[in-house]
Design a protein around this motif. Structure first.
Motif, PDB file in Angstrom:
ATOM      1  N   ALA A  23      13.496  -2.278 -40.389  1.00 43.22           N
ATOM      2  CA  ALA A  23      14.147  -1.374 -39.427  1.00 43.22           C
ATOM      3  C   ALA A  23      13.138  -0.394 -38.841  1.00 43.22           C
ATOM      4  O   ALA A  23      13.150  -0.122 -37.631  1.00 43.22           O
ATOM      5  N   ALA A  24      12.238   0.114 -39.668  1.00 37.77           N
ATOM      6  CA  ALA A  24      11.214   1.052 -39.192  1.00 37.77           C
ATOM      7  C   ALA A  24      10.250   0.368 -38.231  1.00 37.77           C
ATOM      8  O   ALA A  24       9.838   0.951 -37.219  1.00 37.77           O
ATOM      9  N   LEU A  25       9.892  -0.870 -38.522  1.00 41.46           N
ATOM     10  CA  LEU A  25       9.010  -1.630 -37.638  1.00 41.46           C
ATOM     11  C   LEU A  25       9.662  -1.802 -36.265  1.00 41.46           C
ATOM     12  O   LEU A  25       9.022  -1.583 -35.234  1.00 41.46           O
ATOM     13  N   PHE A  26      10.932  -2.163 -36.246  1.00 45.61           N
ATOM     14  CA  PHE A  26      11.631  -2.323 -34.969  1.00 45.61           C
ATOM     15  C   PHE A  26      11.741  -0.983 -34.244  1.00 45.61           C
ATOM     16  O   PHE A  26      11.546  -0.929 -33.025  1.00 45.61           O
ATOM     17  N   ALA A  27      12.036   0.079 -34.950  1.00 47.50           N
ATOM     18  CA  ALA A  27      12.152   1.396 -34.312  1.00 47.50           C
ATOM     19  C   ALA A  27      10.828   1.832 -33.701  1.00 47.50           C
ATOM     20  O   ALA A  27      10.795   2.419 -32.614  1.00 47.50           O
ATOM     21  N   ARG A  28       9.748   1.523 -34.373  1.00 51.25           N
ATOM     22  CA  ARG A  28       8.415   1.926 -33.928  1.00 51.25           C
ATOM     23  C   ARG A  28       7.894   1.046 -32.788  1.00 51.25           C
ATOM     24  O   ARG A  28       7.341   1.536 -31.813  1.00 51.25           O
ATOM     25  N   GLN A  29       8.055  -0.270 -32.897  1.00 54.34           N
ATOM     26  CA  GLN A  29       7.400  -1.196 -31.988  1.00 54.34           C
ATOM     27  C   GLN A  29       8.326  -1.828 -30.945  1.00 54.34           C
ATOM     28  O   GLN A  29       7.861  -2.301 -29.921  1.00 54.34           O
ATOM     29  N   LEU A  30       9.610  -1.845 -31.238  1.00 57.08           N
ATOM     30  CA  LEU A  30      10.581  -2.486 -30.342  1.00 57.08           C
ATOM     31  C   LEU A  30      11.807  -1.584 -30.181  1.00 57.08           C
ATOM     32  O   LEU A  30      12.935  -1.993 -30.452  1.00 57.08           O
ATOM     33  N   PRO A  31      11.590  -0.350 -29.732  1.00 62.38           N
ATOM     34  CA  PRO A  31      12.684   0.634 -29.762  1.00 62.38           C
ATOM     35  C   PRO A  31      13.875   0.341 -28.866  1.00 62.38           C
ATOM     36  O   PRO A  31      14.963   0.840 -29.128  1.00 62.38           O
ATOM     37  N   THR A  32      13.712  -0.466 -27.826  1.00 56.14           N
ATOM     38  CA  THR A  32      14.847  -0.710 -26.927  1.00 56.14           C
ATOM     39  C   THR A  32      15.554  -2.029 -27.205  1.00 56.14           C
ATOM     40  O   THR A  32      16.511  -2.371 -26.506  1.00 56.14           O
ATOM     41  N   VAL A  33      15.123  -2.736 -28.222  1.00 53.99           N
ATOM     42  CA  VAL A  33      15.724  -4.026 -28.553  1.00 53.99           C
ATOM     43  C   VAL A  33      17.109  -3.821 -29.155  1.00 53.99           C
ATOM     44  O   VAL A  33      17.328  -2.927 -29.971  1.00 53.99           O
ATOM     45  N   ASP A  34      18.046  -4.642 -28.731  1.00 58.09           N
ATOM     46  CA  ASP A  34      19.391  -4.681 -29.309  1.00 58.09           C
ATOM     47  C   ASP A  34      19.314  -5.664 -30.470  1.00 58.09           C
ATOM     48  O   ASP A  34      19.014  -6.849 -30.268  1.00 58.09           O
ATOM     49  N   ARG A  35      19.559  -5.192 -31.691  1.00 54.91           N
ATOM     50  CA  ARG A  35      19.308  -6.023 -32.866  1.00 54.91           C
ATOM     51  C   ARG A  35      20.500  -6.022 -33.809  1.00 54.91           C
ATOM     52  O   ARG A  35      21.119  -4.999 -34.057  1.00 54.91           O
ATOM     53  N   ASP A  36      20.795  -7.202 -34.336  1.00 55.25           N
ATOM     54  CA  ASP A  36      21.757  -7.371 -35.415  1.00 55.25           C
ATOM     55  C   ASP A  36      20.996  -7.907 -36.622  1.00 55.25           C
ATOM     56  O   ASP A  36      19.923  -8.502 -36.484  1.00 55.25           O
ATOM     57  N   VAL A  37      21.588  -7.719 -37.802  1.00 61.67           N
ATOM     58  CA  VAL A  37      20.937  -8.121 -39.042  1.00 61.67           C
ATOM     59  C   VAL A  37      21.906  -8.908 -39.910  1.00 61.67           C
ATOM     60  O   VAL A  37      23.065  -8.505 -40.069  1.00 61.67           O
ATOM     61  N   ILE A  38      21.419 -10.016 -40.448  1.00 61.29           N
ATOM     62  CA  ILE A  38      22.129 -10.730 -41.502  1.00 61.29           C
ATOM     63  C   ILE A  38      21.208 -10.725 -42.712  1.00 61.29           C
ATOM     64  O   ILE A  38      20.076 -11.208 -42.634  1.00 61.29           O
ATOM     65  N   VAL A  39      21.684 -10.157 -43.803  1.00 54.89           N
ATOM     66  CA  VAL A  39      20.947 -10.174 -45.065  1.00 54.89           C
ATOM     67  C   VAL A  39      21.621 -11.193 -45.964  1.00 54.89           C
ATOM     68  O   VAL A  39      22.837 -11.124 -46.184  1.00 54.89           O
ATOM     69  N   VAL A  40      20.847 -12.148 -46.467  1.00 49.12           N
ATOM     70  CA  VAL A  40      21.373 -13.127 -47.403  1.00 49.12           C
ATOM     71  C   VAL A  40      20.751 -12.846 -48.755  1.00 49.12           C
ATOM     72  O   VAL A  40      19.528 -12.904 -48.914  1.00 49.12           O
ATOM     73  N   ASP A  41      21.591 -12.509 -49.719  1.00 48.57           N
ATOM     74  CA  ASP A  41      21.130 -12.204 -51.077  1.00 48.57           C
ATOM     75  C   ASP A  41      21.470 -13.376 -51.986  1.00 48.57           C
ATOM     76  O   ASP A  41      22.634 -13.611 -52.311  1.00 48.57           O
ATOM     77  N   ASN A  42      20.452 -14.115 -52.370  1.00 45.55           N
ATOM     78  CA  ASN A  42      20.655 -15.302 -53.201  1.00 45.55           C
ATOM     79  C   ASN A  42      21.083 -14.972 -54.627  1.00 45.55           C
ATOM     80  O   ASN A  42      21.446 -15.869 -55.374  1.00 45.55           O
ATOM     81  N   ALA A  43      21.075 -13.717 -55.000  1.00 44.02           N
ATOM     82  CA  ALA A  43      21.559 -13.325 -56.326  1.00 44.02           C
ATOM     83  C   ALA A  43      23.060 -13.052 -56.315  1.00 44.02           C
ATOM     84  O   ALA A  43      23.668 -12.879 -57.372  1.00 44.02           O
ATOM     85  N   MET A  44      23.651 -13.032 -55.146  1.00 42.62           N
ATOM     86  CA  MET A  44      25.088 -12.760 -55.022  1.00 42.62           C
ATOM     87  C   MET A  44      25.858 -14.062 -54.885  1.00 42.62           C
ATOM     88  O   MET A  44      25.310 -15.064 -54.420  1.00 42.62           O
TER      89      MET A  44
END
Length: 121
Positions: A23-44
């Motif tokens: 998230a910090a990388l996107f905020a710093r380098q790609l601040p105007t990008v519209d972004r969604d996130v899918i986190v897949v946790d293989n322990a769940m």
């Protein structure tokens, strides 16, 4: 520009800061990008689905480690994948070893690649 980040992990004990670092990388380098996130946790458990605005947490199965996690996210996103200019895939260990290449991901670089069938890494 729209980007879907698919982040795979196995629990949060190792690389606990990975999602925040991305998230910090996107905020710093790609601040105007519209972004969604899918986190897949293989322990769940595989049937875990926890949606929230801009982010969804899915359970995986860890049969083939991060590869089945990526498959899980792609299956979940389905036809919605076509709404994104880029699909960003990363494991929770993305910020280890050589990382200088990450500085090259900027809005002008991605804008030049939009609409082309490319893989960058």
């Amino acid at each position: 520009m729209r980007i879907l980040t698919i982040l795979t992990r196995y629990g949060v004990e190792d690389y606990a800061a990975a999602e925040a670092q991305i998230a910090a990388l996107f905020a710093r380098q790609l601040p105007t990008v519209d972004r969604d996130v899918i986190v897949v946790d293989n322990a769940m458990p595989h049937d875990t689905v926890v949606p929230s605005p801009g982010r969804t947490l899915l359970g995986g199965d860890n049969r083939v480690r991060e590869f089945t996690a990526f498959d899980r996210a792609i299956e979940y996103a389905g036809a919605r994948l076509s709404a994104y200019d880029f699909i960003h895939i990363a494991t929770s260990a993305f910020n280890t070893l050589y990382t200088a290449y990450l500085d090259r991901f900027t809005e002008p670089v991605l804008a030049a690649a939009v609409g082309h069938q490319v893989a960058m890494g």
